[in-house]
Design a protein around this motif. Structure first.
Motif, mmCIF file in Angstrom:
data_model
loop_
_atom_site.group_PDB
_atom_site.id
_atom_site.type_symbol
_atom_site.label_atom_id
_atom_site.label_comp_id
_atom_site.label_asym_id
_atom_site.label_seq_id
_atom_site.Cartn_x
_atom_site.Cartn_y
_atom_site.Cartn_z
ATOM 1 N N LEU A 62 0.660 -1.262 -0.023
ATOM 2 C CA LEU A 62 0.000 0.020 -0.083
ATOM 3 C C LEU A 62 0.859 1.206 -0.005
ATOM 4 O O LEU A 62 0.361 2.349 -0.516
ATOM 5 C CB LEU A 62 -0.937 0.166 1.103
ATOM 6 N N GLY A 63 2.041 1.084 0.525
ATOM 7 C CA GLY A 63 2.974 2.312 0.599
ATOM 8 C C GLY A 63 3.310 2.917 -0.556
ATOM 9 O O GLY A 63 3.659 4.428 -0.676
ATOM 10 N N GLN A 64 3.438 2.238 -1.746
ATOM 11 C CA GLN A 64 3.636 2.943 -3.132
ATOM 12 C C GLN A 64 2.660 3.599 -3.528
ATOM 13 O O GLN A 64 2.903 4.659 -4.205
ATOM 14 C CB GLN A 64 4.014 1.729 -4.087
ATOM 15 N N TYR A 65 1.313 3.774 -2.993
ATOM 16 C CA TYR A 65 0.293 4.490 -3.415
ATOM 17 C C TYR A 65 0.035 5.582 -2.357
ATOM 18 O O TYR A 65 -1.157 6.353 -2.507
ATOM 19 C CB TYR A 65 -1.010 3.646 -3.765
ATOM 20 N N ARG A 66 0.761 5.723 -1.282
ATOM 21 C CA ARG A 66 0.640 6.626 -0.027
ATOM 22 C C ARG A 66 0.420 8.092 -0.550
ATOM 23 O O ARG A 66 -0.540 8.795 0.034
ATOM 24 C CB ARG A 66 1.732 6.533 1.048
ATOM 25 N N HIS A 67 1.100 8.561 -1.400
ATOM 26 C CA HIS A 67 0.953 9.884 -1.841
ATOM 27 C C HIS A 67 -0.203 10.377 -2.696
ATOM 28 O O HIS A 67 -0.810 11.323 -2.390
ATOM 29 C CB HIS A 67 2.101 10.399 -2.771
ATOM 30 N N ILE A 68 -0.847 9.364 -3.455
ATOM 31 C CA ILE A 68 -1.855 9.414 -4.196
ATOM 32 C C ILE A 68 -3.055 9.562 -3.157
ATOM 33 O O ILE A 68 -4.147 10.172 -3.247
ATOM 34 C CB ILE A 68 -2.164 8.295 -5.178
ATOM 35 N N ILE A 69 -3.201 8.536 -2.121
ATOM 36 C CA ILE A 69 -4.080 8.362 -1.325
ATOM 37 C C ILE A 69 -4.325 9.472 -0.275
ATOM 38 O O ILE A 69 -5.362 10.028 0.058
ATOM 39 C CB ILE A 69 -4.058 7.187 -0.338
ATOM 40 N N LYS A 70 -3.224 9.976 -0.160
ATOM 41 C CA LYS A 70 -3.320 11.200 0.961
ATOM 42 C C LYS A 70 -4.023 12.422 0.182
ATOM 43 O O LYS A 70 -4.610 13.382 1.075
ATOM 44 C CB LYS A 70 -1.733 11.772 1.340
ATOM 45 N N ASP A 71 -3.827 12.556 -1.082
ATOM 46 C CA ASP A 71 -4.556 13.629 -1.713
ATOM 47 C C ASP A 71 -6.026 13.311 -2.222
ATOM 48 O O ASP A 71 -6.548 14.287 -2.823
ATOM 49 C CB ASP A 71 -3.675 14.084 -2.955
ATOM 50 N N GLN A 72 -6.404 12.129 -1.933
ATOM 51 C CA GLN A 72 -7.915 11.937 -2.107
ATOM 52 C C GLN A 72 -8.720 11.875 -1.023
ATOM 53 O O GLN A 72 -8.329 11.954 -0.023
ATOM 54 C CB GLN A 72 -7.762 10.502 -2.748
ATOM 55 N N ASP A 73 -10.167 11.694 -1.142
ATOM 56 C CA ASP A 73 -11.156 11.412 -0.316
ATOM 57 C C ASP A 73 -11.029 10.155 0.193
ATOM 58 O O ASP A 73 -11.764 9.142 -0.489
ATOM 59 C CB ASP A 73 -12.337 11.901 -0.823
ATOM 60 N N ALA A 74 -10.386 9.765 1.392
ATOM 61 C CA ALA A 74 -10.040 8.514 1.697
ATOM 62 C C ALA A 74 -10.071 8.282 3.277
ATOM 63 O O ALA A 74 -10.039 9.114 4.023
ATOM 64 C CB ALA A 74 -8.805 8.123 1.286
ATOM 65 N N GLU A 75 -10.436 6.991 3.505
ATOM 66 C CA GLU A 75 -10.400 6.580 5.081
ATOM 67 C C GLU A 75 -9.883 5.293 5.052
ATOM 68 O O GLU A 75 -9.787 4.480 4.126
ATOM 69 C CB GLU A 75 -12.017 6.391 5.575
ATOM 70 N N VAL A 76 -9.086 5.140 6.320
ATOM 71 C CA VAL A 76 -8.518 3.964 6.267
ATOM 72 C C VAL A 76 -9.090 3.079 7.793
ATOM 73 O O VAL A 76 -8.949 3.591 8.800
ATOM 74 C CB VAL A 76 -6.952 4.287 6.601
ATOM 75 N N LEU A 77 -9.611 1.976 7.417
ATOM 76 C CA LEU A 77 -10.276 1.221 8.484
ATOM 77 C C LEU A 77 -9.387 0.217 9.121
ATOM 78 O O LEU A 77 -8.806 -0.744 8.466
ATOM 79 C CB LEU A 77 -11.614 0.640 7.895
ATOM 80 N N PHE A 78 -9.101 0.058 10.452
ATOM 81 C CA PHE A 78 -8.343 -0.765 11.064
ATOM 82 C C PHE A 78 -9.278 -1.875 11.662
ATOM 83 O O PHE A 78 -10.054 -1.345 12.461
ATOM 84 C CB PHE A 78 -7.522 -0.177 11.974
ATOM 85 N N VAL A 79 -9.324 -3.098 11.291
ATOM 86 C CA VAL A 79 -10.155 -3.948 11.627
ATOM 87 C C VAL A 79 -9.595 -4.901 12.687
ATOM 88 O O VAL A 79 -8.299 -5.433 12.692
ATOM 89 C CB VAL A 79 -10.524 -5.070 10.471
ATOM 90 N N ILE A 80 -10.432 -4.952 13.880
ATOM 91 C CA ILE A 80 -9.869 -5.615 14.887
ATOM 92 C C ILE A 80 -10.745 -6.748 15.296
ATOM 93 O O ILE A 80 -12.000 -6.659 15.468
ATOM 94 C CB ILE A 80 -9.963 -4.612 16.102
ATOM 95 N N ASN A 81 -10.024 -7.901 15.634
ATOM 96 C CA ASN A 81 -10.816 -8.980 15.982
ATOM 97 C C ASN A 81 -9.970 -9.531 17.322
ATOM 98 O O ASN A 81 -8.873 -10.132 17.058
ATOM 99 C CB ASN A 81 -10.736 -10.232 14.895
ATOM 100 N N VAL A 82 -10.288 -9.545 18.610
ATOM 101 C CA VAL A 82 -9.909 -9.659 19.543
ATOM 102 C C VAL A 82 -9.776 -11.343 19.714
ATOM 103 O O VAL A 82 -8.895 -11.917 20.638
ATOM 104 C CB VAL A 82 -10.448 -9.250 20.923
ATOM 105 N N ASN A 83 -10.359 -11.939 18.971
ATOM 106 C CA ASN A 83 -10.157 -13.562 19.074
ATOM 107 C C ASN A 83 -8.783 -13.981 18.189
ATOM 108 O O ASN A 83 -8.608 -15.298 18.314
ATOM 109 C CB ASN A 83 -11.309 -14.154 18.400
ATOM 110 N N ARG A 84 -8.289 -13.072 17.737
ATOM 111 C CA ARG A 84 -6.571 -13.377 17.063
ATOM 112 C C ARG A 84 -5.794 -13.413 18.268
ATOM 113 O O ARG A 84 -5.695 -12.411 18.947
ATOM 114 C CB ARG A 84 -6.483 -12.508 15.942
ATOM 115 N N PRO A 85 -4.728 -14.182 18.290
ATOM 116 C CA PRO A 85 -3.860 -14.318 19.365
ATOM 117 C C PRO A 85 -2.985 -13.045 19.516
ATOM 118 O O PRO A 85 -2.521 -12.748 20.705
ATOM 119 C CB PRO A 85 -2.920 -15.647 19.113
ATOM 120 N N LEU A 86 -2.794 -12.466 18.259
ATOM 121 C CA LEU A 86 -1.830 -11.466 18.505
ATOM 122 C C LEU A 86 -2.404 -9.830 18.444
ATOM 123 O O LEU A 86 -1.968 -8.721 18.462
ATOM 124 C CB LEU A 86 -0.748 -11.286 17.525
ATOM 125 N N THR A 87 -3.780 -9.997 18.595
ATOM 126 C CA THR A 87 -4.545 -8.710 19.102
ATOM 127 C C THR A 87 -5.710 -8.916 19.869
ATOM 128 O O THR A 87 -6.611 -8.506 19.819
ATOM 129 C CB THR A 87 -5.104 -8.236 17.787
#
Length: 224
Positions: free
Chosen positions: A108-133
């Protein structure tokens, strides 16, 4: 629910990002807008939105772009140039289904400059049933690692605590406590709480939008 033109879905491996990406794209389509799913998952051999691209297009007119179909089972990062069309379009919406963990988020990093200039939202999905979250500390550590890998900031949190077909209301409520604490510490707002559709009437008012989802992804061993 309000939509941004670009929605980026990130999170720990196995949190249910692909199911959310598919259901969210459907919701945007049902609102009368044209939408594409950008499959940017090049690390997970299972549960990728491109696996159901035919169904999505035939039923709802949602096109899946990312890895070209002839390379969809190849273990190579063959990302389609059509992604740039989704990024720059003025008319179509796009939902990005990003690979899990920091490794999966790196492309995703290769598109970061484009995304920052767009109407965008970044959703961080959380599942506490995963051992590392499974708790607040681990979730925040994972969030930061994905932000660093993708070179982009998370704008919203999503409680998607589940155990696939075995999910209970108690799972959702337990996850909500963790997500609310993460939101309090980080200052990142909660976008929504996802609920498997058949549990929708059993979930109490949590003070946040409830997003009913249908399950589309199946592991190879579950397919007939």
């Amino acid at each position: 629910m309000d939509f941004k033109r670009l929605t980026i879905v990130v999170g720990h491996y196995g949190t249910g990002k692909t199911e959310i990406a598919i259901n969210y794209a459907k919701l945007i389509r049902e609102s009368g807008k044209e939408v594409e799913i950008v499959d940017l998952d090049i690390v997970n051999p299972y549960f990728r939105s491109r696996e159901v691209r035919k169904e999505l297009f035939e039923k709802w007119g949602i096109r899946v772009i990312g890895v070209e179909e002839k390379y969809m089972n190849a273990d190579v990062p063959a990302i389609s140039r059509n992604i740039y069309g989704a990024l720059y379009s003025k008319d179509k919406y796009a939902v990005f289904d990003v690979g899990g963990d920091d490794v999966g988020a790196t492309p995703l990093g290769q598109y970061r400059h484009i995304i920052k200039d767009q109407d965008a939202e970044v959703l961080f999905v959380i599942n506490v049933n995963r051992p590392l979250t499974k708790d607040v500390k681990l979730v925040i550590e994972y969030l930061k690692s994905i932000e660093e890998a993708a070179k982009i900031k998370v704008t919203h949190l999503v409680n998607n605590t589940h155990l696939s077909y075995e999910t209970t209301v108690e799972d959702i409520l337990r996850g909500q406590k963790v997500v609310e604490e993460v939101s309090k510490i980080t200052g990142i707002p909660i976008k929504m709480v996802t609920v498997k559709r058949e549990l929708l009437n059993q979930v109490p008012d949590l003070g946040y939008p409830i997003f009913p989802i249908d399950l589309y992804m199946k592991a190879p061993w579950d397919k007939m």
